[in-house]
Design a protein around this motif. Sequence first.
Motif, PDB file in Angstrom:
ATOM      1  N   ARG A  63       0.873  -1.173   0.000  1.00  0.00           N
ATOM      2  CA  ARG A  63       0.000   0.000   0.000  1.00  0.00           C
ATOM      3  C   ARG A  63       0.908   1.220   0.000  1.00  0.00           C
ATOM      4  O   ARG A  63       1.807   1.337   0.833  1.00  0.00           O
ATOM      5  N   LEU A  64       0.684   2.107  -0.950  1.00  0.00           N
ATOM      6  CA  LEU A  64       1.511   3.300  -1.103  1.00  0.00           C
ATOM      7  C   LEU A  64       0.602   4.524  -1.098  1.00  0.00           C
ATOM      8  O   LEU A  64      -0.479   4.495  -1.692  1.00  0.00           O
ATOM      9  N   THR A  65       1.034   5.572  -0.409  1.00  0.00           N
ATOM     10  CA  THR A  65       0.287   6.828  -0.386  1.00  0.00           C
ATOM     11  C   THR A  65       1.130   7.913  -1.033  1.00  0.00           C
ATOM     12  O   THR A  65       2.296   8.096  -0.676  1.00  0.00           O
ATOM     13  N   ILE A  66       0.536   8.611  -1.990  1.00  0.00           N
ATOM     14  CA  ILE A  66       1.128   9.813  -2.571  1.00  0.00           C
ATOM     15  C   ILE A  66       0.487  10.980  -1.841  1.00  0.00           C
ATOM     16  O   ILE A  66      -0.745  11.002  -1.645  1.00  0.00           O
ATOM     17  N   GLU A  67       1.285  11.934  -1.423  1.00  0.00           N
ATOM     18  CA  GLU A  67       0.779  13.058  -0.638  1.00  0.00           C
ATOM     19  C   GLU A  67      -0.432  13.697  -1.316  1.00  0.00           C
ATOM     20  O   GLU A  67      -0.418  13.969  -2.514  1.00  0.00           O
ATOM     21  N   GLY A  68      -1.488  13.887  -0.534  1.00  0.00           N
ATOM     22  CA  GLY A  68      -2.701  14.513  -1.042  1.00  0.00           C
ATOM     23  C   GLY A  68      -3.660  13.561  -1.731  1.00  0.00           C
ATOM     24  O   GLY A  68      -4.710  13.991  -2.205  1.00  0.00           O
ATOM     25  N   GLN A  69      -3.305  12.264  -1.801  1.00  0.00           N
ATOM     26  CA  GLN A  69      -4.162  11.282  -2.462  1.00  0.00           C
ATOM     27  C   GLN A  69      -4.502  10.155  -1.495  1.00  0.00           C
ATOM     28  O   GLN A  69      -3.831   9.958  -0.487  1.00  0.00           O
ATOM     29  N   LEU A  80       3.791   2.401 -10.984  1.00  0.00           N
ATOM     30  CA  LEU A  80       3.597   3.830 -10.790  1.00  0.00           C
ATOM     31  C   LEU A  80       4.793   4.588 -11.331  1.00  0.00           C
ATOM     32  O   LEU A  80       5.932   4.110 -11.232  1.00  0.00           O
ATOM     33  N   HIS A  81       4.537   5.771 -11.868  1.00  0.00           N
ATOM     34  CA  HIS A  81       5.605   6.730 -12.169  1.00  0.00           C
ATOM     35  C   HIS A  81       5.522   7.793 -11.086  1.00  0.00           C
ATOM     36  O   HIS A  81       4.478   8.422 -10.909  1.00  0.00           O
ATOM     37  N   LEU A  82       6.611   7.956 -10.348  1.00  0.00           N
ATOM     38  CA  LEU A  82       6.692   8.949  -9.280  1.00  0.00           C
ATOM     39  C   LEU A  82       7.674  10.027  -9.734  1.00  0.00           C
ATOM     40  O   LEU A  82       8.888   9.819  -9.695  1.00  0.00           O
ATOM     41  N   PRO A  83       7.168  11.174 -10.200  1.00  0.00           N
ATOM     42  CA  PRO A  83       8.066  12.248 -10.645  1.00  0.00           C
ATOM     43  C   PRO A  83       8.952  12.725  -9.495  1.00  0.00           C
ATOM     44  O   PRO A  83       8.621  12.557  -8.311  1.00  0.00           O
ATOM     45  N   ALA A  84      10.077  13.314  -9.832  1.00  0.00           N
ATOM     46  CA  ALA A  84      10.962  13.889  -8.816  1.00  0.00           C
ATOM     47  C   ALA A  84      10.132  14.774  -7.882  1.00  0.00           C
ATOM     48  O   ALA A  84       9.250  15.504  -8.331  1.00  0.00           O
ATOM     49  N   HIS A  85      10.397  14.652  -6.602  1.00  0.00           N
ATOM     50  CA  HIS A  85       9.771  15.436  -5.531  1.00  0.00           C
ATOM     51  C   HIS A  85       8.281  15.148  -5.351  1.00  0.00           C
ATOM     52  O   HIS A  85       7.572  15.943  -4.736  1.00  0.00           O
ATOM     53  N   CYS A  86       7.817  14.027  -5.871  1.00  0.00           N
ATOM     54  CA  CYS A  86       6.460  13.554  -5.595  1.00  0.00           C
ATOM     55  C   CYS A  86       6.529  12.848  -4.231  1.00  0.00           C
ATOM     56  O   CYS A  86       7.055  11.733  -4.131  1.00  0.00           O
ATOM     57  N   ARG A  87       6.061  13.533  -3.207  1.00  0.00           N
ATOM     58  CA  ARG A  87       6.174  12.965  -1.855  1.00  0.00           C
ATOM     59  C   ARG A  87       5.254  11.746  -1.729  1.00  0.00           C
ATOM     60  O   ARG A  87       4.082  11.804  -2.085  1.00  0.00           O
ATOM     61  N   HIS A  88       5.847  10.652  -1.229  1.00  0.00           N
ATOM     62  CA  HIS A  88       5.107   9.409  -1.093  1.00  0.00           C
ATOM     63  C   HIS A  88       5.659   8.609   0.072  1.00  0.00           C
ATOM     64  O   HIS A  88       6.763   8.861   0.546  1.00  0.00           O
TER      65      HIS A  88
END
Length: 106
Positions: A63-69, A80-88
């Motif tokens: 289970r992964l959480t991306i900030e704000g989601q 998943l593609h996590l762009p640079a500085h995508c807080r997770h």
Amino acid sequence: MDAQGLNLFDLPPAGGAERFDTLLTRPGVTIERIVSTGQASPEGFWYDQDRDEFVLLLSGAARLTIEGQAPRDLRPGDWLHLPAHCRHRVEYTQAEPATVWLAVHW
């Protein structure tokens, strides 16, 4: 140049710390296998990486959480593609069978 290989499912013994194995590194890109056995991000900790990351769940569950989601449940084949500085953060990883990730950083 010598070819090198590793079976992604030749796993380290159960128990112990999360394992990060660099499979390939070249200028601007790193590919790694991550083996998780129940680990999760510490309370209040967020990854905030300087590089983009593509992550593919090969086995287990997470289970992964991306900030704000809302948290996302991941199963084998999910990516998943996590762009640079995508807080997770990682909320959960399945211990048995082990959760195996393939991560590409660039």
